[in-house]
Design an enzyme around this catalytic site. Structure first.
Site, short mmCIF file in Angstrom:
data_model
loop_
_atom_site.label_atom_id
_atom_site.label_comp_id
_atom_site.label_asym_id
_atom_site.label_seq_id
_atom_site.Cartn_x
_atom_site.Cartn_y
_atom_site.Cartn_z
N CYS A 249 3.63 8.49 1.02
CA CYS A 249 3.97 7.57 2.10
C CYS A 249 4.05 6.18 1.47
O CYS A 249 3.06 5.67 0.96
CB CYS A 249 2.87 7.63 3.16
N CYS B 237 -2.10 6.71 9.06
CA CYS B 237 -1.03 5.96 9.73
C CYS B 237 -1.57 4.73 10.42
O CYS B 237 -2.51 4.83 11.20
CB CYS B 237 -0.41 6.79 10.86
N CYS C 178 3.42 -4.26 16.90
CA CYS C 178 2.92 -3.09 17.61
C CYS C 178 1.42 -3.25 17.81
O CYS C 178 0.67 -3.50 16.85
CB CYS C 178 3.26 -1.82 16.85
N CYS D 244 4.38 -6.89 8.13
CA CYS D 244 5.44 -6.44 9.04
C CYS D 244 5.64 -7.50 10.11
O CYS D 244 4.67 -8.12 10.57
CB CYS D 244 5.04 -5.11 9.69
N SER E 32 9.87 5.73 16.17
CA SER E 32 8.55 5.58 16.80
C SER E 32 8.74 5.20 18.26
O SER E 32 9.34 4.18 18.57
CB SER E 32 7.74 4.51 16.08
N LEU E 33 8.23 6.03 19.13
CA LEU E 33 8.46 5.85 20.57
C LEU E 33 7.19 5.37 21.27
O LEU E 33 7.12 4.27 21.77
CB LEU E 33 8.94 7.19 21.15
N GLY F 258 5.46 -1.99 7.01
CA GLY F 258 6.79 -2.57 7.14
C GLY F 258 7.72 -1.80 8.04
O GLY F 258 7.48 -0.66 8.41
N GLU F 259 8.80 -2.49 8.41
CA GLU F 259 9.86 -1.87 9.21
C GLU F 259 11.05 -1.63 8.28
O GLU F 259 11.73 -2.58 7.89
CB GLU F 259 10.23 -2.81 10.37
N GLU G 179 0.82 -1.21 0.00
CA GLU G 179 0.00 0.00 0.00
C GLU G 179 0.85 1.26 0.00
O GLU G 179 1.90 1.31 0.62
CB GLU G 179 -0.96 -0.01 1.19
N ASN H 87 -5.22 6.40 14.90
CA ASN H 87 -6.25 6.14 13.89
C ASN H 87 -6.81 4.76 14.16
O ASN H 87 -6.10 3.76 14.02
CB ASN H 87 -5.64 6.20 12.49
N CYS I 240 -1.28 -1.10 15.77
CA CYS I 240 -1.11 -0.96 14.32
C CYS I 240 -1.78 -2.08 13.56
O CYS I 240 -1.63 -3.26 13.89
CB CYS I 240 0.39 -0.94 13.99
N SER J 3 11.21 5.96 8.91
CA SER J 3 10.71 5.79 10.26
C SER J 3 10.97 4.37 10.75
O SER J 3 10.61 3.41 10.09
CB SER J 3 9.20 6.08 10.26
#
Ligand code: SAH
Length: 360
Positions: free
Chosen positions: A106, A345, A117, A113, A221-222, A166-167, A93, A302, A120, A198
């Site tokens: 983006c 996101c 998380c 992934c 990303s924290l 993805g990472e 995507e 989101n 997500c 990111s």
């Protein structure tokens, strides 16, 4: 059938080798590179500056596109979401986000992934595949053609963010090559300063990223300022905890040039990490590790089925931001874009597949 080589993923030197092997002069490589990246042509028949027979040979041996468009959604705010499929049948995507001043694309670095998380949607897919260099570049080329038309120049000011599925640090080699290609002056010419990568915090990869010749901006990303909470929200924290992550961020900070900054993203989850106490803890964390060049991007969550989290009320978001600012930290609020088409996101996951996986 042998897989065709994706020319959009080839550096100029590789193209020179290829055309040499086909008995053509070196300058053909430049013609191909410009045709693919600067003019964004997708059919060799349009490369009218090259002999017909050679174009036919290229078409027979090589690919200029590998992603198949499955759906295209347009949001009421102008955001567009594209769902592609790789030749292995996996979803990819990409999101186009227009604003008054500039456009942002983006893109995804992987299909699915491996990270889990908790807030997500992409995580629900699990890891499907790394995207090739060509598949990364193709997302950008496809979107620019959809928005501006084939052959029209990329408008100055287009930003790229590796914040799709993805990472990126799990596919750093391909990502770095794609960045080098996309920033090439004979191609898209989107300079690394306008590209942001990111990561969820794959600590051992920070050094390699820092040393990249064409280095994009870094976002980390924290989403939690203490280990017990971050362990739950982002299980990668059980592998590399906050202390390790903050030290890596500090080392990265040392490599920044004058005036350059880097970003921490903080997804705000109602009742989970959005209190004034959380904001103070976050500011303290940055102070403790002397992360003076860090700014914070606040992203209200989101939501999407089956995620269990909600965005805080606008009031708490502003209070959180204010607390950071009062502690001397620069904080910015990210408006959600395209959430009516699940383009925001953390909503990328070929929704249909993610929902199916959840009910299995
Ligand atoms: N794996 C990388 C890049 C992809 S995610 C990373 O973790 O940074 C891009 C950003 O979207 C991350 O900051 C992530 O925390 C955030 N995000 C994920 N799910 C979200 C959601 N449902 N709502 C808001 N932001 C989300």
């Amino acid at each position: 059938m042998e897989e065709k080589l994706h020319l959009l993923g080839c550096e100029k030197e590789e193209l020179e080798k290829l055309v040499g092997e086909l008995g053509e002069p070196r300058f053909r490589a430049q013609q191909i590179f410009r045709g693919l990246h600067q003019r964004r042509l997708d059919a060799f028949s349009d490369f009218t500056d090259m002999p017909k027979a050679f174009r036919a040979l290229l078409a027979e041996r090589f690919a200029t596109r590998k992603l198949a468009l499955k759906s295209r959604y347009v949001s009421s705010d102008g955001t567009r979401r594209y769902l592609f499929e790789t030749d292995r049948g996996n979803p990819v995507e990409t999101v186009y986000i227009p604003t008054e001043s500039r456009d942002t694309i983006c893109f995804s670095s992987q299909s699915g992934c491996a990270l889990k998380c908790d807030f997500c949607l992409t995580a629900k897919l699990g890891f499907l595949q790394n995207l090739s260099v060509g598949e990364i570049v193709e997302q950008i080329v496809f979107v620019l053609n959809d928005v501006y038309g084939i052959g029209n120049e990329t408008p100055y000011g287009t930003n790229l963010v590796a914040m799709g599925a993805g990472e990126p640090f799990h596919n750093l080699d391909n990502l770095a090559k794609a960045v080098a290609l996309m920033s090439h002056e004979d191609g898209l010419f989107i300079v690394p300063g306008r590209i942001t990568v990111s990561t969820a915090g794959v600590v051992p990869k920070f050094e390699e990223f820092a040393r990249l010749e064409k280095r994009p901006n870094l976002a980390i990303s924290l989403s939690a300022a203490n280990d017990p909470l971050r362990d739950v929200l982002m299980p990668i924290n059980t592998k590399w905890n906050l202390d390790q992550l903050m030290r890596a961020a500090f080392d990265f900070q040392k490599t920044l040039k004058r005036g350059e900054r880097f970003t921490f993203e903080y997804v705000l989850l109602q009742g989970v990490n959005d209190s004034e106490e959380d904001a103070s803890q976050l500011a303290q964390l940055l102070r403790k590790y002397r992360l003076r060049r860090a700014k914070i991007n606040l992203i209200p969550h989101n939501s999407a089925e089956p995620l269990a989290y909600q965005a805080p009320e606008a009031e708490s978001v502003l209070r959180f931001k204010k607390t950071l600012e009062n502690a001397g930290v620069s904080a910015y609020l990210r408006r959600p874009r395209g959430n009516d088409i699940f383009a925001a996101c953390g909503q990328l996951a070929a929704r249909e597949i993610a929902l199916a996986a959840e009910t299995e």
